[in-house]
Write an enzyme that holds these catalytic residues in place. Structure first.
Site, PDB file in Angstrom:
ATOM      1  N   CYS A 130      -5.968  -7.556   4.965  1.00 12.37           N
ATOM      2  CA  CYS A 130      -7.275  -6.926   5.200  1.00 12.37           C
ATOM      3  C   CYS A 130      -8.351  -7.314   4.195  1.00 12.37           C
ATOM      4  CB  CYS A 130      -7.149  -5.396   5.185  1.00 12.37           C
ATOM      5  SG  CYS A 130      -5.520  -4.743   5.540  1.00 12.37           S
TER       6      CYS A 130
ATOM      7  N   THR B 123       0.668  -6.940   1.665  1.00 13.62           N
ATOM      8  CA  THR B 123      -0.057  -7.733   2.657  1.00 13.62           C
ATOM      9  C   THR B 123      -1.547  -7.446   2.650  1.00 13.62           C
ATOM     10  OG1 THR B 123       1.854  -7.992   4.120  1.00 13.62           O
ATOM     11  CG2 THR B 123      -0.322  -8.178   5.128  1.00 13.62           C
ATOM     12  N   CYS B 124      -1.936  -6.179   2.684  1.00 13.80           N
ATOM     13  CA  CYS B 124      -3.355  -5.833   2.819  1.00 13.80           C
ATOM     14  C   CYS B 124      -4.193  -6.458   1.717  1.00 13.80           C
ATOM     15  CB  CYS B 124      -3.516  -4.310   2.820  1.00 13.80           C
ATOM     16  SG  CYS B 124      -5.238  -3.791   2.952  1.00 13.80           S
TER      17      CYS B 124
ATOM     18  N   SER C 231       0.818  -1.213   0.000  1.00 11.27           N
ATOM     19  CA  SER C 231       0.000   0.000   0.000  1.00 11.27           C
ATOM     20  C   SER C 231       0.854   1.267   0.000  1.00 11.27           C
ATOM     21  CB  SER C 231      -0.922  -0.001   1.225  1.00 11.27           C
ATOM     22  OG  SER C 231      -1.792  -1.109   1.187  1.00 11.27           O
ATOM     23  N   GLY C 232       1.850   1.329   0.890  1.00 10.86           N
ATOM     24  CA  GLY C 232       2.694   2.522   0.977  1.00 10.86           C
ATOM     25  C   GLY C 232       3.611   2.677  -0.219  1.00 10.86           C
TER      26      GLY C 232
ATOM     27  N   LYS D 201      -9.298 -11.108   4.202  1.00 10.82           N
ATOM     28  CA  LYS D 201      -9.850 -11.339   5.548  1.00 10.82           C
ATOM     29  C   LYS D 201     -11.278 -10.792   5.649  1.00 10.82           C
ATOM     30  CE  LYS D 201      -9.764  -8.306   8.248  1.00 10.82           C
ATOM     31  NZ  LYS D 201      -8.660  -7.870   9.060  1.00 10.82           N
TER      32      LYS D 201
ATOM     33  N   GLU E 167     -27.932   6.334  15.669  1.00  6.41           N
ATOM     34  CA  GLU E 167     -28.577   7.422  16.400  1.00  6.41           C
ATOM     35  C   GLU E 167     -28.190   7.433  17.888  1.00  6.41           C
ATOM     36  OE1 GLU E 167     -32.875   7.243  17.196  1.00  6.41           O
ATOM     37  OE2 GLU E 167     -32.824   5.174  16.444  1.00  6.41           O
TER      38      GLU E 167
ATOM     39  N   ARG F 194      -5.140  -5.492  23.591  1.00  7.11           N
ATOM     40  CA  ARG F 194      -4.473  -4.435  24.363  1.00  7.11           C
ATOM     41  C   ARG F 194      -4.448  -3.140  23.547  1.00  7.11           C
ATOM     42  NH1 ARG F 194      -1.391  -5.277  28.650  1.00  7.11           N
ATOM     43  NH2 ARG F 194      -1.100  -7.477  28.126  1.00  7.11           N
TER      44      ARG F 194
ATOM     45  N   HIS G 169     -33.646   8.116  12.930  1.00  4.36           N
ATOM     46  CA  HIS G 169     -34.389   7.005  13.541  1.00  4.36           C
ATOM     47  C   HIS G 169     -35.172   6.232  12.496  1.00  4.36           C
ATOM     48  CE1 HIS G 169     -36.457   4.918  16.785  1.00  4.36           C
ATOM     49  NE2 HIS G 169     -37.593   5.135  16.140  1.00  4.36           N
TER      50      HIS G 169
ATOM     51  N   GLU H 103     -10.190 -11.828  15.034  1.00  9.37           N
ATOM     52  CA  GLU H 103     -10.943 -11.854  13.771  1.00  9.37           C
ATOM     53  C   GLU H 103     -11.058 -13.273  13.237  1.00  9.37           C
ATOM     54  OE1 GLU H 103      -9.972  -7.327  12.161  1.00  9.37           O
ATOM     55  OE2 GLU H 103      -8.659  -8.984  11.576  1.00  9.37           O
TER      56      GLU H 103
ATOM     57  N   TYR I 198      -5.879  -8.230  17.105  1.00  9.13           N
ATOM     58  CA  TYR I 198      -7.003  -8.168  16.174  1.00  9.13           C
ATOM     59  C   TYR I 198      -7.024  -9.346  15.200  1.00  9.13           C
ATOM     60  CZ  TYR I 198      -3.985  -6.218  12.472  1.00  9.13           C
ATOM     61  OH  TYR I 198      -3.005  -6.027  11.530  1.00  9.13           O
TER      62      TYR I 198
END
Length: 449
Positions: free
Chosen positions: A49, A43-44, A16-17, A52, A443, A207, A438, A184, A180
């Site tokens: 991500c 990786t993502c 990504s970067g 996944k 809300e 954590r 609503h 997940e 995470y």
């Protein structure tokens, strides 16, 4: 005398970067090459991500199909789930995105080198085929790699890299870790019918997230049948004659499972890059950089997980953008790391932005906390005894919202919009003055008491 180089910018890693930095630098007129030894996307996109989240969607159907009966749909009791069909469809989508990333780079004039690159000096690199190239600037964007604990038999386990390619859903899976990724995949495999056991060295999951929210996830996960073993350290894995894996751990009896997955953190991917040849300083394996992403070598920069600042895809993308704009676009700017939203795509999902209650109290002393603990309307009709929890942490005197944290259906989708308000420094009163939409779960954010 002006030194000439093969490239203005050579990027190692097309995640990504690295992809964002390459594309933007090329758009600014730089001659750019990017080396990627696996697949463009990183990786993502390839093993993180994106696939996944698609598995998370697939897993949600297990509950949705059960709930559908209460909403009038005739759903057969015995439903068949085809893991291979989902797995292959997910990989097909990964291939599509890989192609899109490749096309984006190519269309912007970036040269893609599908090979490993090793740094040999401040401006020089060697490719896997032995070719030597030079660049005015080098960008390290190699991301991070899963950590596997050192214990006898660790080679019998898998990581999040391999989990997407399993031949079948394991009947019994042990997941090591409580971050995470562990939570997940615990939710995913539980919904697919596996018996899931999580073990963790401490007695804390997730954590860094707000204590109330992570406690609610633990409560719901246990209610769904997930087994947690806390204060447990790996001692070893042994393959049994019947093919199952026997896992030994401290503080608990051994357990027999069909698959062991390590989700015990990710370490910056710097090994073997040759950074020592250019005097690039590392700290616990991560490239040390300044606010402009520059390493201790003036011609070498780094963005993304390899710097171990914030291991999130959108952060890597922003760092890549800032790097390219600053160095090649004449538009210097830096990434703001305050109030970055994040989510855990567990079952149900969690999301948060800003300070947790504990962090806010530690920083400001007294704070005001507002909560809404409710059963989403869909869960009520579905007879699903699963409650959502929204929490707002505010400065005691000014009323400025310091943090928003939630767990419940679609929490990440709701939190993304609400994160704008936290980033803008709005107050609890600004939420109170907003009319509720609503009926919705969102809300509750403007009705907190």
């Amino acid at each position: 005398m002006t030194t000439t180089y093969d490239y203005d910018l050579f990027v190692i890693g097309a995640g990504s970067g690295g992809t964002r930095a390459s594309r933007v630098a090329a758009a600014h007129g730089a001659k750019v090459a990017v080396a990627e030894e696996y697949r463009v996307g990183g990786t993502c996109v390839i093993r993180g991500c994106v696939p996944k989240k698609l598995l998370v969607y697939g897993a949600h159907f297990a509950e949705d199909l059960k709930d559908a009966r209460r909403f009038g749909w005739d759903v057969p009791e015995n439903l068949n789930f085809d893991w291979k069909r989902l797995r292959d469809n997910v990989m097909e989508e990964v291939d599509r995105i890989n192609g899109a990333y490749t096309a984006t780079l190519t269309n912007n004039g970036v040269e893609i080198i599908l090979d490993r690159a090793t740094i040999t000096g401040p401006h020089s690199l060697t490719l896997g085929d032995g070719r030597e190239v030079t660049a005015k600037y080098i960008l390290i964007a190699t991301g991070a790699t899963p950590v596997v604990p050192e214990c006898p038999g660790h080679e019998l386990g898998i990581t999040s890299n391999e989990v997407f390619h399993l031949d079948a859903v394991p009947k019994r899976i042990l997941i090591a870790g409580a971050g995470y990724i562990a939570n997940e995949f615990a939710g995913i495999f539980n919904e697919f019918g596996a018996k899931v056991t999580l073990i963790n060295r401490s007695d804390v999951i997730l954590r860094g997230y707000d204590e109330s929210i992570r406690d609610r996830l633990l409560q719901i996960s246990m209610m769904k049948g997930l087994d947690f073993r806390f204060n447990a350290t790996f001692q070893g894995i042994e393959k049994q004659p019947d093919g199952c894996l026997r896992v030994s751990m401290t503080g608990h009896d051994p357990i027999d499972v069909d698959c062991v997955m390590f989700a015990t953190g990710r370490a910056p991917n710097t090994e073997g890059l040759g950074l020592e040849n250019a005097g690039v300083e590392l700290s616990n394996g991560a490239v040390v950089v300044d606010a402009d992403n520059k390493s201790t070598c003036d011609s070498i920069y780094a963005v993304g997980d390899v710097t171990n600042r914030v291991q999130l895809t959108p952060v890597a993308i922003r760092e890549g953008q800032a790097f390219a704009d600053t160095l090649f676009g004449g538009k210097p700017h830096r990434v703001d790391y305050e109030n970055i939203p994040s989510a855990v795509f567990s079952h149900p999902p969690m999301a948060g932005v800003g300070l947790t209650e504990a962090q806010a109290k530690n920083k400001f002393g007294s704070v005001k906390v507002y909560t809404s603990d409710f059963r989403p309307m869909k869960n009520v009709l579905a007879n699903r005894n699963e409650r959502a929890l929204y929490k707002m942490v505010c400065h005691a005197e000014s009323g400025v919202v310091l943090g928003l944290h939630m767990i419940g259906p679609d929490a990440p989708e709701i939190l993304q919009a609400a994160a704008v308000a936290v980033k803008a420094g709005l107050t609890k009163d600004a939420f109170d003055q907003t009319v509720a939409l609503h009926p919705s779960m969102a809300e509750e954010l403007v009705l907190l008491r």
